[in-house]
Design a protein around this motif. Structure first.
Motif, PDB file in Angstrom:
ATOM      1  N   GLY A  13       0.804  -1.212   0.000  1.00  0.00           N
ATOM      2  CA  GLY A  13       0.000   0.000   0.000  1.00  0.00           C
ATOM      3  C   GLY A  13       0.838   1.263   0.000  1.00  0.00           C
ATOM      4  O   GLY A  13       1.878   1.346   0.649  1.00  0.00           O
ATOM      5  N   ALA A  14       0.371   2.265  -0.730  1.00  0.00           N
ATOM      6  CA  ALA A  14       1.055   3.558  -0.780  1.00  0.00           C
ATOM      7  C   ALA A  14       0.026   4.667  -0.891  1.00  0.00           C
ATOM      8  O   ALA A  14      -1.051   4.482  -1.472  1.00  0.00           O
ATOM      9  CB  ALA A  14       2.030   3.617  -1.949  1.00  0.00           C
ATOM     10  N   LEU A  28       2.862   7.252   2.741  1.00  0.00           N
ATOM     11  CA  LEU A  28       3.012   5.827   3.016  1.00  0.00           C
ATOM     12  C   LEU A  28       3.557   5.160   1.757  1.00  0.00           C
ATOM     13  O   LEU A  28       3.168   5.530   0.640  1.00  0.00           O
ATOM     14  CB  LEU A  28       1.671   5.190   3.376  1.00  0.00           C
ATOM     15  N   LYS A  29       4.424   4.163   1.928  1.00  0.00           N
ATOM     16  CA  LYS A  29       4.944   3.449   0.762  1.00  0.00           C
ATOM     17  C   LYS A  29       5.354   2.039   1.175  1.00  0.00           C
ATOM     18  O   LYS A  29       6.067   1.855   2.168  1.00  0.00           O
ATOM     19  CB  LYS A  29       6.135   4.189   0.159  1.00  0.00           C
ATOM     20  N   GLY A  30       4.882   1.042   0.409  1.00  0.00           N
ATOM     21  CA  GLY A  30       5.267  -0.338   0.653  1.00  0.00           C
ATOM     22  C   GLY A  30       4.696  -0.912   1.942  1.00  0.00           C
ATOM     23  O   GLY A  30       5.363  -1.695   2.625  1.00  0.00           O
ATOM     24  N   GLY A  67      -1.245  -0.184  -4.609  1.00  0.00           N
ATOM     25  CA  GLY A  67      -1.436  -1.358  -3.769  1.00  0.00           C
ATOM     26  C   GLY A  67      -2.868  -1.852  -3.753  1.00  0.00           C
ATOM     27  O   GLY A  67      -3.731  -1.354  -4.487  1.00  0.00           O
ATOM     28  N   ASN A  68      -3.113  -2.839  -2.895  1.00  0.00           N
ATOM     29  CA  ASN A  68      -4.426  -3.483  -2.846  1.00  0.00           C
ATOM     30  C   ASN A  68      -4.852  -3.700  -1.397  1.00  0.00           C
ATOM     31  O   ASN A  68      -4.086  -4.198  -0.574  1.00  0.00           O
ATOM     32  CB  ASN A  68      -4.374  -4.837  -3.567  1.00  0.00           C
ATOM     33  N   LYS A 220       6.255   3.048   6.552  1.00  0.00           N
ATOM     34  CA  LYS A 220       5.692   1.714   6.406  1.00  0.00           C
ATOM     35  C   LYS A 220       5.808   0.981   7.737  1.00  0.00           C
ATOM     36  O   LYS A 220       6.453   1.474   8.680  1.00  0.00           O
ATOM     37  CB  LYS A 220       6.405   0.931   5.318  1.00  0.00           C
ATOM     38  N   ILE A 221       5.204  -0.189   7.826  1.00  0.00           N
ATOM     39  CA  ILE A 221       5.322  -1.013   9.025  1.00  0.00           C
ATOM     40  C   ILE A 221       6.615  -1.809   8.909  1.00  0.00           C
ATOM     41  O   ILE A 221       6.762  -2.657   8.029  1.00  0.00           O
ATOM     42  CB  ILE A 221       4.106  -1.943   9.177  1.00  0.00           C
TER      43      ILE A 221
END
Length: 256
Positions: A13-14, A28-30, A67-68, A220-221
């Motif tokens: 997700g981004a 947010l990225k990845g 992302g999904n 990202k997490i």
């Protein structure tokens, strides 16, 4: 044993915000995230790292740029998601009583009056609001207002609760009381909860899993902790403090 079903699956997700045409900024990225049904999941990170943005994406208030995201529920009411905001003052209707606020969503769905009343009474009891049904929000403390907001969300029967620092503005004693109440309600209802906080102690008190978010931009997490401590959690134990030190060390690596 049958496999535990997933409630939320986010892959790569981004989210970008366009500041100029040629260079979008990644908030947010990845981001990869999987949350099991019935799990109490904490999003933990410093202020400004994108925790609330990620929560709003999961809630459906914002769209992913990349992302999904898959939300898995059997609930047909707003696909099973309920959102508890940081401030109850902005979420509650001051001209409605506690009971009327809790039943408002049901009224909009044209649920019959007697059924609305029965459902509201159930959640008034569940959230510790007995004796306050006829009061207006201005006559309630901050903690009681948050109980009303939580009861109103629960009355719409979501499977997933999304909570954006809901206890951040409360005093320490009220905050601890609300943490205990939330744990009790979660264990009684088996809701999936995603709870945003920047407080390490709160994260360990509440969560089964803690997703650590990196400093933004392009957050990202980076790490997920399994918290094996039993409920209710005692802040004075060596096990609690060991967990706290391990999580705190992660943020010291960021220089926070």
């Amino acid at each position: 044993m049958p496999a535990i079903a997933d409630a939320i699956i986010l892959k790569n997700g981004a989210k970008t915000f366009q500041q100029d045409e040629d260079s979008p900024t990644y908030v947010l990225k990845g981001v990869d995230l999987t949350i099991e049904k019935g799990q109490f999941y904490i999003l933990l990170g410093p202020s400004g790292c994108g925790k609330s943005t990620l929560l709003n994406i999961i809630a459906g208030f914002l769209e992913l740029s990349e992302g999904n995201l898959e939300i898995v529920t059997s609930n047909t009411n707003r696909d099973g998601r309920g959102f508890v905001f940081q401030s109850a003052d902005s979420a509650l209707f001051p001209w409605l009583t506690v009971e009327e606020n809790i039943a408002f969503g049901l009224k909009m769905k044209k649920v019959p009056t007697e059924e609305r009343k029965k459902i509201a009474e159930h959640y008034i009891k569940l959230t510790g609001l007995t004796g306050h049904a006829k009061k207006f929000p201005d006559n309630l403390s901050g903690g009681m207002k948050q109980r009303v907001q939580l009861a109103r969300v629960l009355a719409n029967e979501p499977e997933i609760l999304l909570m954006d620092e809901p206890f951040g503005a409360l005093d320490a004693m009220t905050r601890r009381s609300m943490q205990n109440e939330l744990i009790r309600i979660w264990r009684e209802t088996n809701k999936t909860i995603i709870f945003v906080t920047h407080d390490i102690q709160e994260a360990i008190i509440l969560g089964q899993k803690i997703g650590i978010m990196s400093v933004g931009p392009s957050s990202k997490i980076t790490t997920t902790y399994d918290v094996k401590l039993s409920y209710p959690r005692d802040l004075t134990t060596a096990e609690f403090n060991d967990c706290y030190r391990r999580v705190q060390a992660h943020f010291e690596d960021y220089g926070i």
